[in-house]
Design a protein around this motif. Structure first.
Motif, PDB file in Angstrom:
ATOM      1  N   ARG A  22      62.919  17.010  41.801  1.00  0.00           N
ATOM      2  CA  ARG A  22      63.475  17.030  40.444  1.00  0.00           C
ATOM      3  C   ARG A  22      64.269  15.764  40.127  1.00  0.00           C
ATOM      4  O   ARG A  22      64.345  15.348  38.969  1.00  0.00           O
ATOM      5  CB  ARG A  22      64.364  18.255  40.261  1.00  0.00           C
ATOM      6  N   SER A  23      64.835  15.163  41.155  1.00  0.00           N
ATOM      7  CA  SER A  23      65.628  13.954  40.908  1.00  0.00           C
ATOM      8  C   SER A  23      64.770  12.789  40.421  1.00  0.00           C
ATOM      9  O   SER A  23      65.288  11.836  39.827  1.00  0.00           O
ATOM     10  CB  SER A  23      66.372  13.549  42.186  1.00  0.00           C
ATOM     11  N   LEU A  24      63.456  12.860  40.652  1.00  0.00           N
ATOM     12  CA  LEU A  24      62.551  11.798  40.209  1.00  0.00           C
ATOM     13  C   LEU A  24      61.779  12.179  38.951  1.00  0.00           C
ATOM     14  O   LEU A  24      60.940  11.399  38.481  1.00  0.00           O
ATOM     15  CB  LEU A  24      61.569  11.450  41.336  1.00  0.00           C
ATOM     16  N   ALA A  25      62.055  13.372  38.415  1.00  0.00           N
ATOM     17  CA  ALA A  25      61.415  13.809  37.172  1.00  0.00           C
ATOM     18  C   ALA A  25      62.467  14.428  36.265  1.00  0.00           C
ATOM     19  O   ALA A  25      62.343  15.577  35.849  1.00  0.00           O
ATOM     20  CB  ALA A  25      60.290  14.794  37.466  1.00  0.00           C
ATOM     21  N   PRO A  26      63.531  13.689  35.967  1.00  0.00           N
ATOM     22  CA  PRO A  26      64.643  14.258  35.208  1.00  0.00           C
ATOM     23  C   PRO A  26      64.228  14.749  33.825  1.00  0.00           C
ATOM     24  O   PRO A  26      63.496  14.066  33.112  1.00  0.00           O
ATOM     25  CB  PRO A  26      65.638  13.086  35.102  1.00  0.00           C
ATOM     26  N   GLY A  27      64.675  15.954  33.507  1.00  0.00           N
ATOM     27  CA  GLY A  27      64.422  16.495  32.180  1.00  0.00           C
ATOM     28  C   GLY A  27      63.082  17.170  31.991  1.00  0.00           C
ATOM     29  O   GLY A  27      62.841  17.798  30.964  1.00  0.00           O
ATOM     30  N   LEU A  28      62.187  17.062  32.980  1.00  0.00           N
ATOM     31  CA  LEU A  28      60.871  17.684  32.856  1.00  0.00           C
ATOM     32  C   LEU A  28      60.855  19.033  33.567  1.00  0.00           C
ATOM     33  O   LEU A  28      61.304  19.148  34.709  1.00  0.00           O
ATOM     34  CB  LEU A  28      59.786  16.789  33.458  1.00  0.00           C
ATOM     35  N   PRO A  29      60.313  20.081  32.952  1.00  0.00           N
ATOM     36  CA  PRO A  29      60.223  21.386  33.608  1.00  0.00           C
ATOM     37  C   PRO A  29      59.220  21.365  34.757  1.00  0.00           C
ATOM     38  O   PRO A  29      58.185  20.691  34.684  1.00  0.00           O
ATOM     39  CB  PRO A  29      59.749  22.327  32.494  1.00  0.00           C
ATOM     40  N   ALA A  30      59.528  22.106  35.814  1.00  0.00           N
ATOM     41  CA  ALA A  30      58.583  22.276  36.917  1.00  0.00           C
ATOM     42  C   ALA A  30      57.445  23.182  36.469  1.00  0.00           C
ATOM     43  O   ALA A  30      57.674  24.213  35.823  1.00  0.00           O
ATOM     44  CB  ALA A  30      59.283  22.869  38.132  1.00  0.00           C
ATOM     45  N   ARG A  31      56.223  22.796  36.818  1.00  0.00           N
ATOM     46  CA  ARG A  31      55.045  23.581  36.446  1.00  0.00           C
ATOM     47  C   ARG A  31      54.366  24.208  37.657  1.00  0.00           C
ATOM     48  O   ARG A  31      53.785  25.300  37.553  1.00  0.00           O
ATOM     49  CB  ARG A  31      54.031  22.708  35.692  1.00  0.00           C
ATOM     50  N   ALA A  32      54.404  23.534  38.799  1.00  0.00           N
ATOM     51  CA  ALA A  32      53.741  24.074  39.984  1.00  0.00           C
ATOM     52  C   ALA A  32      54.363  23.474  41.233  1.00  0.00           C
ATOM     53  O   ALA A  32      54.890  22.356  41.208  1.00  0.00           O
ATOM     54  CB  ALA A  32      52.238  23.780  39.945  1.00  0.00           C
ATOM     55  N   ALA A  33      54.293  24.254  42.320  1.00  0.00           N
ATOM     56  CA  ALA A  33      54.780  23.801  43.623  1.00  0.00           C
ATOM     57  C   ALA A  33      53.751  24.183  44.673  1.00  0.00           C
ATOM     58  O   ALA A  33      53.261  25.316  44.684  1.00  0.00           O
ATOM     59  CB  ALA A  33      56.128  24.445  43.939  1.00  0.00           C
ATOM     60  N   GLN A  34      53.402  23.236  45.523  1.00  0.00           N
ATOM     61  CA  GLN A  34      52.477  23.477  46.632  1.00  0.00           C
ATOM     62  C   GLN A  34      53.164  23.016  47.903  1.00  0.00           C
ATOM     63  O   GLN A  34      53.538  21.843  48.021  1.00  0.00           O
ATOM     64  CB  GLN A  34      51.168  22.718  46.417  1.00  0.00           C
ATOM     65  N   ILE A  35      53.337  23.932  48.852  1.00  0.00           N
ATOM     66  CA  ILE A  35      54.117  23.626  50.053  1.00  0.00           C
ATOM     67  C   ILE A  35      53.348  24.041  51.298  1.00  0.00           C
ATOM     68  O   ILE A  35      52.773  25.137  51.351  1.00  0.00           O
ATOM     69  CB  ILE A  35      55.484  24.360  50.040  1.00  0.00           C
TER      70      ILE A  35
END
Length: 261
Positions: free
Chosen positions: A46-59
């Motif tokens: 998130r620190s590299l995409a400030p202000g943008l909502p998270a849409r997906a996470a793959q871990i």
């Protein structure tokens, strides 16, 4: 150490590197549970995409997460509306997790579809605790979990379909994608309802999709349904769904789990 204190303990640098120590109170045996691992990776991304909502996470959960860990985030591609960020978590034993996080700004669209109805289940005020006799791993003490449908772990059930009301115990927990990831993976895998005796499990991979940029609910409660659709040859594949207290869909996911019984 509660959730907000844990987040405050993270050492952050401008290049997307985050370092923190995993407290014993957030452990599951010899590793942090998967939800915390995923949340720490997302927090770095998130620190590299400030202000943008998270849409997906793959871990991918590569190894046991304990002690001091470092999350190094890197932008893979940045477009007009979306950002893809990779995160590698490392520790004393090398690589512990690999993640790709996707962020995207809301855009106008002619399509507006919501077809993910919540199951008809009692409200959290009307259901009992999920863990019998206050049992459960150390990290579970950071959450309120109530069983709304299905059967608890180690019940010898003939199917693995469980619904749970859950929330962070820390009332100061922010209502955001990071805290939601930490919460969504708090319950044991659904396949554990079929266990007849205690046994180990280990999350291997997790894919989660955020269905809204407005993560909110009443009284901090979320309703989760976890369904194991296969469990054979030592692995289980499960579907995960999450609604807020108003029964609006918030997240869907899939998880691969190693089963040691």
């Amino acid at each position: 150490m509660n959730y907000t204190e844990l987040l405050s303990s993270i050492s952050r640098t401008a290049d997307g590197t985050h370092r923190t120590n995993i407290p014993e109170t957030w452990m599951q045996g010899r590793t942090a549970y998967g939800g915390l691992t995923a949340a720490l990776c997302l927090e770095a991304a998130r620190s590299l995409a400030p202000g943008l909502p998270a849409r997906a996470a793959q871990i991918a959960f590569v190894g046991p997460v304990n002690g001091e860990v470092t999350c190094k985030a890197e932008v893979l591609r940045q477009g007009k509306n979306t950002v893809f960020v990779s995160v590698r978590m490392t520790g004393a034993d090398g690589v512990l997790a690999e993640a790709i996080m996707t962020f995207g700004a809301p855009r106008q669209s002619s399509i507006d579809l919501v077809d993910l109805p919540a199951p008809e289940l009692p409200a959290p005020e009307d259901v009992p605790p999920y863990f019998r006799n206050h049992q459960g791993p150390a990290f579970a003490q950071n959450f309120d979990m109530l069983i709304a449908g299905g059967t608890p772990p180690i019940s010898g059930a003939d199917k693995a379909d469980v619904s749970i009301w859950m929330r962070h115990k820390d009332p100061a927990t922010p209502m955001d994608a990071t805290s939601l990831l930490a919460l969504a993976d708090a319950p044991p895998p659904a396949a554990m309802a079929m266990f007849r005796e205690p046994g180990r499990i280990s999350s291997m991979t997790w894919m989660a999709e955020f269905l809204t940029e407005d993560i909110e609910t009443q009284d901090r409660w979320f309703l989760a349904r976890h369904v194991a659709q296969t469990a054979r040859n030592g692995y289980s594949s499960q579907e995960m769904l999450l609604w807020n207290k108003q029964r609006q869909p918030i997240m869907v996911g899939r998880q691969t789990i190693a089963v040691f019984v």
